[in-house]
Design a protein around this motif. Structure first.
Motif, PDB file in Angstrom:
ATOM      1  N   PRO A  33      -3.192   1.413   1.757  1.00 29.88           N
ATOM      2  CA  PRO A  33      -1.950   1.278   0.779  1.00 29.88           C
ATOM      3  C   PRO A  33      -1.519   2.970   0.860  1.00 29.88           C
ATOM      4  CG  PRO A  33      -3.924   1.130  -0.680  1.00 29.88           C
ATOM      5  CD  PRO A  33      -4.293   0.918   0.527  1.00 29.88           C
ATOM      6  N   ALA A  36       3.767   3.225  -2.932  1.00 36.84           N
ATOM      7  CA  ALA A  36       3.921   2.326  -3.859  1.00 36.84           C
ATOM      8  C   ALA A  36       5.249   2.341  -4.475  1.00 36.84           C
ATOM      9  CB  ALA A  36       2.962   2.558  -5.235  1.00 36.84           C
ATOM     10  N   TRP A  46       3.813  -1.574 -10.117  1.00 36.12           N
ATOM     11  CA  TRP A  46       4.033  -0.968  -8.944  1.00 36.12           C
ATOM     12  C   TRP A  46       3.420  -1.711  -7.821  1.00 36.12           C
ATOM     13  CZ3 TRP A  46       6.269   4.013  -8.208  1.00 36.12           C
ATOM     14  CH2 TRP A  46       6.325   4.829  -9.718  1.00 36.12           C
ATOM     15  N   GLU A  47       4.016  -1.789  -6.612  1.00 35.29           N
ATOM     16  CA  GLU A  47       3.810  -2.840  -5.386  1.00 35.29           C
ATOM     17  C   GLU A  47       3.349  -1.906  -4.463  1.00 35.29           C
ATOM     18  OE1 GLU A  47       7.144  -5.024  -4.647  1.00 35.29           O
ATOM     19  OE2 GLU A  47       6.763  -6.491  -6.498  1.00 35.29           O
ATOM     20  N   GLU A  48       2.106  -2.291  -3.780  1.00 35.71           N
ATOM     21  CA  GLU A  48       1.591  -1.212  -2.601  1.00 35.71           C
ATOM     22  C   GLU A  48       2.077  -1.748  -1.431  1.00 35.71           C
ATOM     23  OE1 GLU A  48      -2.656  -1.196  -3.073  1.00 35.71           O
ATOM     24  OE2 GLU A  48      -2.602   0.130  -4.823  1.00 35.71           O
ATOM     25  N   SER A 229      -4.094   9.934  -5.030  1.00 39.84           N
ATOM     26  CA  SER A 229      -2.721   9.360  -5.391  1.00 39.84           C
ATOM     27  C   SER A 229      -1.878  10.468  -6.105  1.00 39.84           C
ATOM     28  CB  SER A 229      -2.599   7.953  -6.416  1.00 39.84           C
ATOM     29  OG  SER A 229      -3.279   8.237  -7.504  1.00 39.84           O
ATOM     30  N   GLY A 256       3.855   7.351  -5.008  1.00 40.04           N
ATOM     31  CA  GLY A 256       4.915   6.678  -5.627  1.00 40.04           C
ATOM     32  C   GLY A 256       5.997   7.572  -5.963  1.00 40.04           C
TER      33      GLY A 256
END
Length: 634
Positions: A33, A36, A46-48, A229, A256
C-alpha cells in the motif's frame, strides 16, 4: 569562509525521471500500500491503494495526456489543494516528460495570469468552478493555453477514457527518454517581495535529497518492523510539500492527503489516519502547543500541564547533553518525574498526532529550541530542517544520535555548505536548481561559481551544525546604525500563548518595535480567567491594563535573549491577524514584510510618535526616551 559537509553516503545514481519509482515499486512489491484515499471528503475511512494500483492509474492518465497532445517539455499547471489527484497527476505528467507548474489554489487572478504566461503553460488542472472562472478570465491573454481541466467535474476519468487507445509502448518510450537533468517542475517562489520567479528544478534536483534521506534516515520514519506513513497536508504548490510527496513515493511510505488546512480538519485526519511521521511548519507546532496549553487550563489542569511541560523540556535538554557527550543524562529525580507525566500527560498529548508518531520535521522557518525540547520530552522528537525552493527541498539534517535542537543540523551527504564573509549561507550540490525561468540576470545573481547564495543568514558552530538567524533582506538597521535580525525576536514572542503573530520593525527608526496579533481562542480564555468584579466600563479598562502588562512581560522575555540595543522598545497590538487573503502572508504562511510595513505605516508612525511624546531619562549610547517597551494598542 567556513565550509562543511558530511561524508558521502552511497546512493544509487538516478538514471531516469521521478516517475520511474512508481513503475519500479509496482514491479518489486505490487501489493504494497503506497497511497490512502477517502471515499468522501472528511471521512474517517481510508482506502489503501497498492503500488500496482497507483501505477495503473498513472498509466491511464498518462495515456490521456498523450491523447490530448501533451508532449515532452510541455508545461502543465496544477492549481489545487493537497489531494490524491495531485499525486497521480504529477506522476502521469512526469511519465510523459511534461513539466509540472504548481500554482497555489488561493492565487489571485493576476498571479495566475503571470505564472501561466511566464511558464508558457499549454494546460492547467484546477479544482473547482471558482478556479475555472479565474483561469477563464485570463485566457484571452494566454494564446498557448489549450486545456482547462476541472477535477471536481470528473476530468481525470474523462482523460483516462480518452487515452484508452494509446498503446503502452508509447508510454514506455516517452518515460524512458526522461533524463535526470530534464526539468520536472517550475516552482514559483512565494514572492515576499516583487514578482514571483519560476525556479526550474530537474528530476535529479528533486530526487537527490529524498534518496539521501531515505538511505540514511529511513528507519526514523516508523517503529521497527512497521511501514512508515505520512499525512500530507502542506501544499504541493510549495517545494516542501513536493519533497514530502517524493519521499513517500520513492521510499514506499504510505501517504494520505488532507486538503483542508483548518485545525479541526487536520486534527480529525491525524486521528483517523494515524501517521508514524509528522511534517509541518513551525506555526503548526506552535499552534498545537498552544492548544495543549489552552485545553489544559480550560479543564482546570493548567498547573499540571505547566509542570509537565517544564519537565519535558528539562528531560530533553538532559538527553541532548548526554548524546553530545556534555553530561550524564537525566538524573533519578528527573527520570521519576518524567515517568509520572508519561502516564498522566504525555501519552495523551501524543494522541493529537494520532498516537503513532515517533518523530517529526519542522521546515519553512526556524523552530525554537524550547519547542523542540518540549516535543522531544513528550516522546515526539522534532528536528528543524532547512532547505529552499532553489534547492528542491532539504539540504541539512540532524546526525542520528547526535541531534542538537536549536540548529538545523549538518549538511546532507553530497551537499557542500559554507558561510560567506557576511554570514550568508552558500550551498553547492546536486540539489541546486537549474536557474530562474526567463531570468538570466536573476540566476547569475544567486549562482556564483557553482555556489547558490541562499539569502539566508546563519552561523556554524565548532561541530558544523548550522543555525539560521534570518534573511539578508530582512535585517533592520535602526537610525543609530544597529543591525537587527528580526526572526529570533519574533520566534520568541510567538512562544507566549496570547501571541499569534509578530513582526519586528525598526528600519531607520530610533529603536526596534513590534506589531503583534493575538490568538483569539486563548485571549477569550484569558479574559474569562481574570477575577475582576466591577461595572462594565471599569472592568474593560482593567482588562486592557492587564493585557498590556501580560504582553509587556512577553516582550520583556523576548528582549532577555538579545542585547539592549536590539531589544523591542515599542509595540502595538493589532485587531486583525496577517493573512493570505489580505496579502500580508505568502501562501506558504511567510510574512510579507514590505506589504505589512506599508499596510500599517500609519500605525507604525503613531507607535513611535506616541513614545517620543513621553520623554524618559537618557540611556548611554542610545537615543533619549526609548528605554522601555511601549504598550500602545490599536
Amino acid at each position: 569562509m567556513r565550509a562543511y559537509a558530511l561524508a558521502p553516503t552511497p546512493v544509487s545514481p538516478l538514471t531516469g525521471g521521478l516517475a520511474d519509482s512508481v513503475f519500479e515499486t509496482a514491479v518489486r512489491t505490487p501489493d504494497l500500500p503506497v497511497l490512502a484515499r477517502r471515499p468522501a471528503p472528511g471521512s474517517s475511512v481510508w482506502e489503501e491503494v497498492s503500488a500496482a494500483g497507483l501505477r495503473d492509474e498513472v498509466v491511464g492518465l498518462a495515456k490521456g495526456m498523450i491523447a490530448s497532445g501533451i508532449s515532452p517539455g510541455h508545461r502543465v499547471a496544477i492549481m489545487a489543494r493537497t489531494r490524491y489527484e495531485w499525486t497521480v497527476l504529477s506522476y502521469a505528467l512526469w511519465t510523459v516528460g511534461a513539466e509540472v507548474v504548481p500554482i497555489y489554489p488561493t492565487s489571485s487572478r493576476d498571479q495566475v495570469e503571470w505564472i501561466l504566461r511566464d511558464a508558457k503553460c499549454v494546460a492547467v488542472v484546477v479544482e473547482d468552478e471558482q478556479a475555472v472562472m479565474t483561469v477563464g478570465s485570463v485566457c484571452g491573454a494566454l494564446p498557448l493555453l489549450r486545456h482547462v481541466w476541472q477535477l471536481d467535474s470528473g476530468a481525470l476519468d474523462e482523460l483516462t477514457a480518452r487515452g484508452e487507445s494509446v498503446p503502452m509502448t508509447t508510454v514506455d518510450s516517452l518515460r524512458r527518454i526522461v533524463l535526470p537533468d530534464s526539468t520536472a517542475v517550475i516552482a514559483y517562489t512565494s514572492g515576499t517581495t516583487g514578482r514571483a520567479l519560476g525556479c526550474a528544478l530537474s528530476h535529479l534536483n528533486l530526487a537527490s535529497s529524498c534518496d539521501t534521506l531515505l538511505e540514511g534516515w529511513r528507519q526514523t520514519a516508523a517503529p521497527p518492523g512497521e511501514q512508515g506513513s505520512v499525512l500530507a497536508f502542506l501544499p504541493f504548490s510549495h517545494v516542501y510539500g513536493l519533497m514530502i510527496q517524493n519521499l513517500c513515493v520513492r521510499g514506499g511510505l504510505l501517504m494520505g492527503h488532507e486538503p483542508d488546512l483548518s485545525g479541526e480538519a487536520l486534527a480529525a485526519a491525524l486521528r483517523s489516519f494515524r501517521p508514524t511521521y509528522f511534517y509541518a511548519v513551525p506555526s503548526v507546532f506552535e499552534k498545537m502547543y498552544k492548544t495543549f496549553h489552552h485545553t489544559a487550563h480550560q479543564d482546570g489542569r493548567g498547573a499540571l500541564f505547566e509542570r509537565a511541560a517544564s519537565t519535558a523540556r528539562d528531560f530533553a535538554a538532559a538527553l541532548e547533553r548526554q548524546r553530545l557527550g556534555e553530561g550524564p543524562g537525566p538524573g533519578l529525580d528527573l527520570r521519576l518525574q518524567h515517568a509520572l507525566f508519561e502516564r498522566t500527560v504525555y501519552r495523551r498529548l501524543r494522541l493529537a498526532f494520532g498516537g503513532r508518531v515517533v518523530r517529526g520535521t519542522s521546515g519553512g522557518s526556524p523552530l525554537s529550541r524550547e519547542l523542540s525540547h518540549f516535543y522531544e520530552g513528550i516522546g515526539v522528537y522534532v528536528n528543524d530542517g532547512y532547505g529552499l525552493t532553489e534547492t528542491g527541498g532539504g539540504v541539512t539534517m540532524q546526525p542520528l544520535g547526535r541531534e542538537k535542537s536549536g540548529t538545523v543540523g549538518r549538511p546532507l551527504p553530497g551537499v557542500d555548505l559554507m558561510l560567506s564573509d557576511d554570514g550568508e549561507v552558500m550551498v553547492r550540490g546536486r540539489t541546486v536548481f537549474q536557474g530562474y525561468l526567463n531570468e538570466q540576470e536573476a540566476t547569475r545573481a544567486v549562482l556564483r561559481g557553482g555556489w547558490l547564495a541562499t539569502g539566508d543568514l546563519g552561523w556554524l558552530d565548532a561541530d558544523g551544525y548550522l543555525t539560521i538567524t534570518g534573511r539578508t533582506k530582512d535585517v533592520l538597521v535602526t537610525s543609530s546604525g544597529k543591525s537587527v535580525a528580526p526572526a529570533a525576536l519574533e520566534q520568541r514572542l510567538r512562544t507566549h500563548p496570547l501571541i499569534h503573530q509578530a513582526v519586528v520593525v525598526g528600519d531607520n527608526r530610533p529603536c526596534v518595535g513590534a506589531l503583534i496579533t493575538l490568538d483569539p481562542e486563548f485571549l477569550a480564555y484569558w479574559r474569562g480567567s481574570l477575577s475582576l468584579r466591577s461595572d462594565t466600563p471599569s472592568r474593560e479598562a482593567r482588562e486592557e491594563n492587564a493585557l498590556r502588562e501580560e504582553i509587556g512581560r512577553a516582550v520583556a522575555a523576548a528582549n532577555s535573549t538579545v542585547s539592549r540595543a536590539e531589544s523591542i522598545r515599542v509595540f502595538r497590538v493589532l485587531a486583525q491577524p496577517f493573512g493570505v487573503a489580505n496579502g500580508l502572508l505568502t501562501p506558504s504562511m511567510k510574512l510579507r514584510r514590505d506589504a505589512i510595513v506599508e499596510h500599517y505605516a500609519a500605525e507604525i508612525d503613531s507607535m513611535y510618535q506616541a513614545r517620543s511624546r513621553s520623554p524618559r531619562p537618557n540611556v548611554p549610547e542610545e537615543p533619549p526616551g526609548w528605554d522601555e517597551s511601549d504598550d500602545v494598542f490599536r
